[in-house]
Design a protein around this motif. Structure first.
Motif, PDB file in Angstrom:
ATOM      1  N   GLU A   1       0.843  -1.208   0.000  1.00 30.12           N
ATOM      2  CA  GLU A   1       0.000   0.000   0.000  1.00 30.12           C
ATOM      3  C   GLU A   1       0.876   1.255   0.000  1.00 30.12           C
ATOM      4  OE1 GLU A   1      -2.419  -0.492   3.430  1.00 30.12           O
ATOM      5  OE2 GLU A   1      -3.583  -2.146   2.559  1.00 30.12           O
ATOM      6  N   GLY A   2       1.987   1.178   0.765  1.00 37.33           N
ATOM      7  CA  GLY A   2       2.905   2.318   0.802  1.00 37.33           C
ATOM      8  C   GLY A   2       3.529   2.582  -0.554  1.00 37.33           C
TER       9      GLY A   2
ATOM     10  N   THR B   1       2.197   1.913  -3.422  1.00 34.42           N
ATOM     11  CA  THR B   1       1.139   2.465  -4.281  1.00 34.42           C
ATOM     12  C   THR B   1       0.965   3.958  -4.011  1.00 34.42           C
ATOM     13  OG1 THR B   1       0.000   0.318  -4.291  1.00 34.42           O
ATOM     14  CG2 THR B   1      -1.289   2.247  -4.941  1.00 34.42           C
ATOM     15  N   GLU B   2       1.008   4.319  -2.714  1.00 32.49           N
ATOM     16  CA  GLU B   2       0.868   5.735  -2.364  1.00 32.49           C
ATOM     17  C   GLU B   2       1.996   6.578  -2.951  1.00 32.49           C
ATOM     18  OE1 GLU B   2       0.485   6.276   1.804  1.00 32.49           O
ATOM     19  OE2 GLU B   2      -1.339   5.044   1.952  1.00 32.49           O
ATOM     20  N   ARG B   3       3.200   5.992  -3.044  1.00 30.22           N
ATOM     21  CA  ARG B   3       4.336   6.736  -3.595  1.00 30.22           C
ATOM     22  C   ARG B   3       4.095   7.152  -5.048  1.00 30.22           C
ATOM     23  NH1 ARG B   3       9.053   6.603  -0.265  1.00 30.22           N
ATOM     24  NH2 ARG B   3       8.169   6.365   1.809  1.00 30.22           N
TER      25      ARG B   3
ATOM     26  N   THR C   1       1.104   7.977  -6.250  1.00 22.01           N
ATOM     27  CA  THR C   1      -0.075   8.850  -6.372  1.00 22.01           C
ATOM     28  C   THR C   1      -0.022  10.068  -5.467  1.00 22.01           C
ATOM     29  OG1 THR C   1      -1.242   7.506  -4.719  1.00 22.01           O
ATOM     30  CG2 THR C   1      -1.553   6.910  -7.045  1.00 22.01           C
ATOM     31  N   SER C   2       0.819  10.028  -4.435  1.00 21.91           N
ATOM     32  CA  SER C   2       0.834  11.125  -3.460  1.00 21.91           C
ATOM     33  C   SER C   2       2.195  11.801  -3.426  1.00 21.91           C
ATOM     34  CB  SER C   2       0.485  10.587  -2.063  1.00 21.91           C
ATOM     35  OG  SER C   2       0.757  11.550  -1.073  1.00 21.91           O
TER      36      SER C   2
ATOM     37  N   ALA D   1       3.683  11.537   0.091  1.00 28.18           N
ATOM     38  CA  ALA D   1       4.250  10.219   0.380  1.00 28.18           C
ATOM     39  C   ALA D   1       5.611  10.047  -0.279  1.00 28.18           C
ATOM     40  CB  ALA D   1       3.293   9.120  -0.090  1.00 28.18           C
TER      41      ALA D   1
END
Length: 461
Positions: A119-120, A122-124, A126-127, A130
């Motif tokens: 999940e982390g 994936t966040e990298r 999109t965010s 992050a």
């Protein structure tokens, strides 16, 4: 005995095995709870699958076998439970969920860590916030329970991480797989999810070395030993797709314990109930999960050696290569299937002294496990083994071809002169001398005197 297709099991002593196992259940912890409401002919399947589950929990233990005693042996199991559709294979799945609970619970926090890492990542993507955080590190986790839909790289990574120090020695914990549909296992192997699964399955039985060196940055590089037990249930057709005459020579068949689950018995409206039976089984599972160190099994070594030696002598007398092949790995199952129950029976002694004082009953359980495995091997793979060696002899038999050169040598008299050799072979004098000198150096002919030679063999080698 019902008539029809089920008659195929008539060649197996299912009634005799059931009688012995029911008697054993009075003396061995958990057996009575495992056998409740189970048709007598299904007891061998329950015995082998439950023993494999209990033995996998004993992954921190080891023993020394009579063959190559220097090697540290582990409790390894490759179990197939085979029955017709609707034969009650769900029974094995129910026991899996109860007995494997220590592994399943221990894995849960590790699985959560992997999911948080994913999940982390994936966040990298999109965010922006992050992306400015600290670099994510892949968690090093030894997840042990693996479904059929598992990537090879993940399996190897987890297997290499599942190491504990036991009595000062690093020890790999066994991976474990269960699937209620053997066809699902076979199907996953054909695709990219878990390619080359058969190689890992083959090497798991003796914890043999494997390795990989791929350019892929995500893959593990290096050598490793395979520690992996598995139990699959399926139909006879699924078994045939997995092991058949074409791939018999891989050795998978002799590593497998294929135990039938006959479609016997009728649904009972009022089944027998043993209060807390599941809890008794689960309690023993958690006890065995803490077992570690060397298991003293000398009585089982004696029993398995005597059993195999006597059966090998019969196979030798019969000149039966197929039987010899099927016999070679059966002692491992004699030990692996009986030992968890023997340990439970002598639990207090083991806890206090780390010894196991085995008696004739324990040896009998070991012998019974070998008898079941042997007869099941012959039932499922006996014909394949016979055909394998029959075809091998047919394919590799050497046919002697008689060449013109052989014929010319045969026509030479036992004692000949150089001119006779020239006449017989139709060759020049220099070529004849060269050939005769080679024959002398190779011990085919002997020089008697100048220009005269004697043949030492009648046929050219």
């Amino acid at each position: 005995m019902t008539k029809g297709e089920d008659d195929i099991y008539a060649t197996m002593p299912l009634d005799k095995w059931a009688e012995e196992l029911l008697e054993m259940s009075e003396y061995y912890p958990c057996m009575k709870e495992l056998f409740i409401n189970v048709h007598p002919h299904k007891l061998p399947a329950v015995l082998f699958s439950s023993a494999a589950l209990f033995g996998t929990l004993m992954t921190r233990a080891w023993y020394h076998f009579w063959f190559a005693p220097k090697i540290i042996r582990r409790l390894n199991y490759c179990i197939f439970i085979i029955g017709d559709p609707g034969a009650g294979k769900h029974l094995i799945e129910e026991f899996y969920k109860i007995i494997a609970d220590p592994m399943i619970q221990a894995d849960q926090c590790l699985i959560d860590a992997v999911n948080r890492y994913k999940e982390g990542r994936t966040e990298r993507t999109t965010s922006t916030k992050a992306q400015k955080g600290e670099a994510l590190k892949r968690p090093v986790v030894g997840i042990r329970v693996h479904p059929a839909r598992t990537a090879t790289g993940e399996f190897i990574r987890h297997m290499n991480a599942a190491v504990e120090t036991i009595q000062g020695m690093p020890l790999n914990l066994h991976m474990f797989s269960f699937d209620a549909e053997l066809d699902n296992v076979t199907k996953q192997n054909k695709g990219g999810d878990w390619k080359d699964r058969e190689v890992l399955e083959l090497k798991a039985f003796h914890n043999e070395e494997d390795g990989q060196m791929y350019a892929n940055q995500e893959s593990v590089t290096g050598m490793f030993n395979v520690y992996w037990n598995f139990i699959y249930t399926g139909t006879p057709y699924a078994l045939n797709r997995k092991v058949n005459q074409r791939n018999f020579g891989t050795g998978m068949s002799t590593r497998l314990a294929v135990i039938p689950l006959p479609d016997k018995g009728t649904a009972q409206r009022h089944q027998e109930v043993i209060e807390g039976a599941d809890e008794v089984i689960r309690e023993w599972a958690y006890k065995l999960d803490k077992v570690e160190g060397e298991l003293p099994i000398e009585p089982l070594n004696d029993e398995t050696y005597d059993w195999q030696t006597s059966h090998m002598e019969i196979a030798e007398f019969n000149g039966d290569k197929a039987d010899r092949t099927l016999l070679k790995r059966i002692p491992y199952y004699g030990i692996g299937i009986s030992l968890p129950f023997i340990l439970m029976r002598h639990w207090d002694e083991w806890q206090e002294h780390r010894t196991l004082t085995m008696d004739d009953r324990d040896k009998r359980l070991c012998r019974l496990a070998m008898d079941i495995q042997y007869k099941c091997q012959k039932f499922y793979f006996g014909e394949m083994a016979f055909n394998y060696f029959a075809n091998q002899n047919k394919e590799f038999v050497q046919r002697r071809r008689t060449t013109r050169y052989d014929e010319c040598f045969r026509k030479l008299p036992d004692e000949f002169k150089t001119q006779q050799f020239i006449n017989c072979f139709g060759t020049s004098q220099p070529t004849a001398w060269k050939a005769i000198n080679r024959f002398v150096s190779e011990g085919i002919v002997k020089k008697v005197k100048y220009g005269t030679y004697r043949k030492l063999v009648q046929e050219l080698p």
